[in-house]
Scaffold this motif. Structure first.
Motif, PDB file in Angstrom:
ATOM      1  N   HIS A   3       0.826  -1.205   0.000  1.00  0.00           N
ATOM      2  CA  HIS A   3       0.000   0.000   0.000  1.00  0.00           C
ATOM      3  C   HIS A   3       0.863   1.260   0.000  1.00  0.00           C
ATOM      4  N   LEU A   4       1.966   1.229   0.742  1.00  0.00           N
ATOM      5  CA  LEU A   4       2.888   2.370   0.742  1.00  0.00           C
ATOM      6  C   LEU A   4       3.483   2.565  -0.642  1.00  0.00           C
ATOM      7  N   GLN A   5       3.917   1.475  -1.270  1.00  0.00           N
ATOM      8  CA  GLN A   5       4.461   1.567  -2.623  1.00  0.00           C
ATOM      9  C   GLN A   5       3.432   2.158  -3.588  1.00  0.00           C
ATOM     10  N   THR A   6       2.210   1.678  -3.493  1.00  0.00           N
ATOM     11  CA  THR A   6       1.154   2.170  -4.385  1.00  0.00           C
ATOM     12  C   THR A   6       0.918   3.660  -4.182  1.00  0.00           C
ATOM     13  N   GLY A   7       0.820   4.085  -2.917  1.00  0.00           N
ATOM     14  CA  GLY A   7       0.585   5.499  -2.624  1.00  0.00           C
ATOM     15  C   GLY A   7       1.701   6.391  -3.127  1.00  0.00           C
ATOM     16  N   VAL A   8       2.956   5.975  -2.908  1.00  0.00           N
ATOM     17  CA  VAL A   8       4.110   6.772  -3.366  1.00  0.00           C
ATOM     18  C   VAL A   8       4.131   6.825  -4.891  1.00  0.00           C
ATOM     19  N   LEU A   9       3.863   5.706  -5.518  1.00  0.00           N
ATOM     20  CA  LEU A   9       3.871   5.655  -6.982  1.00  0.00           C
ATOM     21  C   LEU A   9       2.783   6.536  -7.580  1.00  0.00           C
ATOM     22  N   ILE A  10       1.607   6.535  -6.991  1.00  0.00           N
ATOM     23  CA  ILE A  10       0.521   7.400  -7.475  1.00  0.00           C
ATOM     24  C   ILE A  10       0.888   8.866  -7.288  1.00  0.00           C
ATOM     25  N   LEU A  69       9.983  10.064  -6.486  1.00  0.00           N
ATOM     26  CA  LEU A  69      10.524   9.110  -7.455  1.00  0.00           C
ATOM     27  C   LEU A  69      11.651   8.286  -6.834  1.00  0.00           C
ATOM     28  N   GLY A  70      12.521   8.957  -6.064  1.00  0.00           N
ATOM     29  CA  GLY A  70      13.595   8.230  -5.396  1.00  0.00           C
ATOM     30  C   GLY A  70      13.058   7.191  -4.423  1.00  0.00           C
ATOM     31  N   LEU A  71      12.042   7.574  -3.654  1.00  0.00           N
ATOM     32  CA  LEU A  71      11.429   6.642  -2.712  1.00  0.00           C
ATOM     33  C   LEU A  71      10.743   5.490  -3.442  1.00  0.00           C
ATOM     34  N   ALA A  72      10.084   5.793  -4.556  1.00  0.00           N
ATOM     35  CA  ALA A  72       9.423   4.745  -5.349  1.00  0.00           C
ATOM     36  C   ALA A  72      10.439   3.728  -5.856  1.00  0.00           C
ATOM     37  N   VAL A  73      11.613   4.196  -6.279  1.00  0.00           N
ATOM     38  CA  VAL A  73      12.677   3.288  -6.739  1.00  0.00           C
ATOM     39  C   VAL A  73      13.138   2.391  -5.593  1.00  0.00           C
ATOM     40  N   VAL A  74      13.397   2.984  -4.430  1.00  0.00           N
ATOM     41  CA  VAL A  74      13.870   2.211  -3.273  1.00  0.00           C
ATOM     42  C   VAL A  74      12.831   1.181  -2.843  1.00  0.00           C
ATOM     43  N   LEU A  75      11.565   1.589  -2.774  1.00  0.00           N
ATOM     44  CA  LEU A  75      10.509   0.669  -2.343  1.00  0.00           C
ATOM     45  C   LEU A  75      10.324  -0.474  -3.334  1.00  0.00           C
ATOM     46  N   ALA A  76      10.417  -0.189  -4.627  1.00  0.00           N
ATOM     47  CA  ALA A  76      10.284  -1.247  -5.634  1.00  0.00           C
ATOM     48  C   ALA A  76      11.465  -2.204  -5.565  1.00  0.00           C
ATOM     49  N   TRP A  77      12.644  -1.670  -5.291  1.00  0.00           N
ATOM     50  CA  TRP A  77      13.842  -2.505  -5.206  1.00  0.00           C
ATOM     51  C   TRP A  77      13.799  -3.421  -3.983  1.00  0.00           C
ATOM     52  N   ARG A  78      13.281  -2.901  -2.868  1.00  0.00           N
ATOM     53  CA  ARG A  78      13.269  -3.660  -1.611  1.00  0.00           C
ATOM     54  C   ARG A  78      11.983  -4.444  -1.386  1.00  0.00           C
ATOM     55  N   LEU A 155       3.484   5.814 -15.783  1.00  0.00           N
ATOM     56  CA  LEU A 155       2.226   5.128 -16.095  1.00  0.00           C
ATOM     57  C   LEU A 155       2.470   3.644 -16.338  1.00  0.00           C
ATOM     58  N   TRP A 156       3.544   3.328 -17.061  1.00  0.00           N
ATOM     59  CA  TRP A 156       3.871   1.924 -17.318  1.00  0.00           C
ATOM     60  C   TRP A 156       4.265   1.227 -16.014  1.00  0.00           C
ATOM     61  N   ALA A 157       4.993   1.945 -15.142  1.00  0.00           N
ATOM     62  CA  ALA A 157       5.356   1.380 -13.844  1.00  0.00           C
ATOM     63  C   ALA A 157       4.113   1.077 -13.008  1.00  0.00           C
ATOM     64  N   LEU A 158       3.116   1.947 -13.087  1.00  0.00           N
ATOM     65  CA  LEU A 158       1.859   1.692 -12.373  1.00  0.00           C
ATOM     66  C   LEU A 158       1.193   0.411 -12.875  1.00  0.00           C
ATOM     67  N   LEU A 159       1.209   0.214 -14.195  1.00  0.00           N
ATOM     68  CA  LEU A 159       0.632  -1.014 -14.754  1.00  0.00           C
ATOM     69  C   LEU A 159       1.397  -2.245 -14.278  1.00  0.00           C
ATOM     70  N   ALA A 160       2.721  -2.159 -14.308  1.00  0.00           N
ATOM     71  CA  ALA A 160       3.544  -3.287 -13.866  1.00  0.00           C
ATOM     72  C   ALA A 160       3.346  -3.553 -12.374  1.00  0.00           C
ATOM     73  N   HIS A 161       3.259  -2.495 -11.606  1.00  0.00           N
ATOM     74  CA  HIS A 161       3.050  -2.624 -10.157  1.00  0.00           C
ATOM     75  C   HIS A 161       1.677  -3.227  -9.861  1.00  0.00           C
TER      76      HIS A 161
END
Length: 194
Positions: A3-10, A69-78, A155-161
């Motif tokens: 949920h945190l990843q989704t919120g940051v990404l949005i 964006l930086g936080l979204a990268v870190v959250l997706a990586w971890r 937008l593509w990252a949102l689809l993949a997520h």
């Protein structure tokens, strides 16, 4: 974590989209409209716009997109949804390059325009406009394209997520679907008795 990843990404996508729309609007509407106006009108309008735009409504998404964006990268990586990671990295790089164009080219041109002489001398106005307009328009198109590309990557990252759904036991839906051969029937299924 999901949920945190989704919120940051949005939030990052919204911020990047607002910037892409703003700079694109200057590219296809504001500057072509001002190109048809007098030297006095263009110089006065751009000076007024450059003062008015320095407000929290602009600065929050413009500056805030970078840490998001930086936080979204870190959250997706971890965390979950690593399939979105390449798109998030691309979005961050594109956004940072666009940010550098703004701070390295467009802002100095805005500052030079603000320091130029008064609006009364027609010759000086023409020289001020010539020194400003073509460079500013060109680099605004560059940053508009970069911001739009960053937004598209998000937008593509949102689809993949969104396509990544963790299963209760830690396996993804895809691994659950491929765990049994096609056409096989579980022992407890009614058709297994036939």
């Amino acid at each position: 974590m999901k949920h945190l990843q989704t919120g940051v990404l949005i939030a990052a996508t919204l911020s990047a989209g607002l910037m892409a729309g703003l700079f694109a609007a200057f590219a296809y509407a504001v500057m072509p409209g001002l190109a048809k106006s007098s030297d006095h009108t263009l110089v006065e309008a751009m000076r007024s716009i450059n003062k008015a735009i320095l407000n929290p409504v602009f600065m929050l998404p413009f500056m805030g997109a970078i840490p998001l964006l930086g936080l979204a990268v870190v959250l997706a990586w971890r965390g979950h949804g690593r399939s979105a990671l390449p798109w998030l990295i691309a979005a961050l790089v594109l956004y940072l390059v666009a940010f550098m164009v703004t701070s390295g080219v467009n802002v100095p041109l805005n500052d030079r325009l603000a320091r130029a002489g008064g609006l009364g001398d027609a010759g000086q106005l023409a020289a001020t406009r010539a020194d400003f307009e073509s460079k500013w328009v060109l680099w605004n198109v560059v940053r508009a394209l970069l911001h739009t590309a960053s937004f598209a990557c998000l937008l593509w990252a949102l689809l993949a997520h969104g396509a990544h759904r963790p299963h209760e036991n830690g396996r993804t839906d895809a691994s659950v679907r491929t765990s049994a051969p096609v056409g096989s029937v579980s022992p407890g299924h009614p058709s297994a008795a036939h």
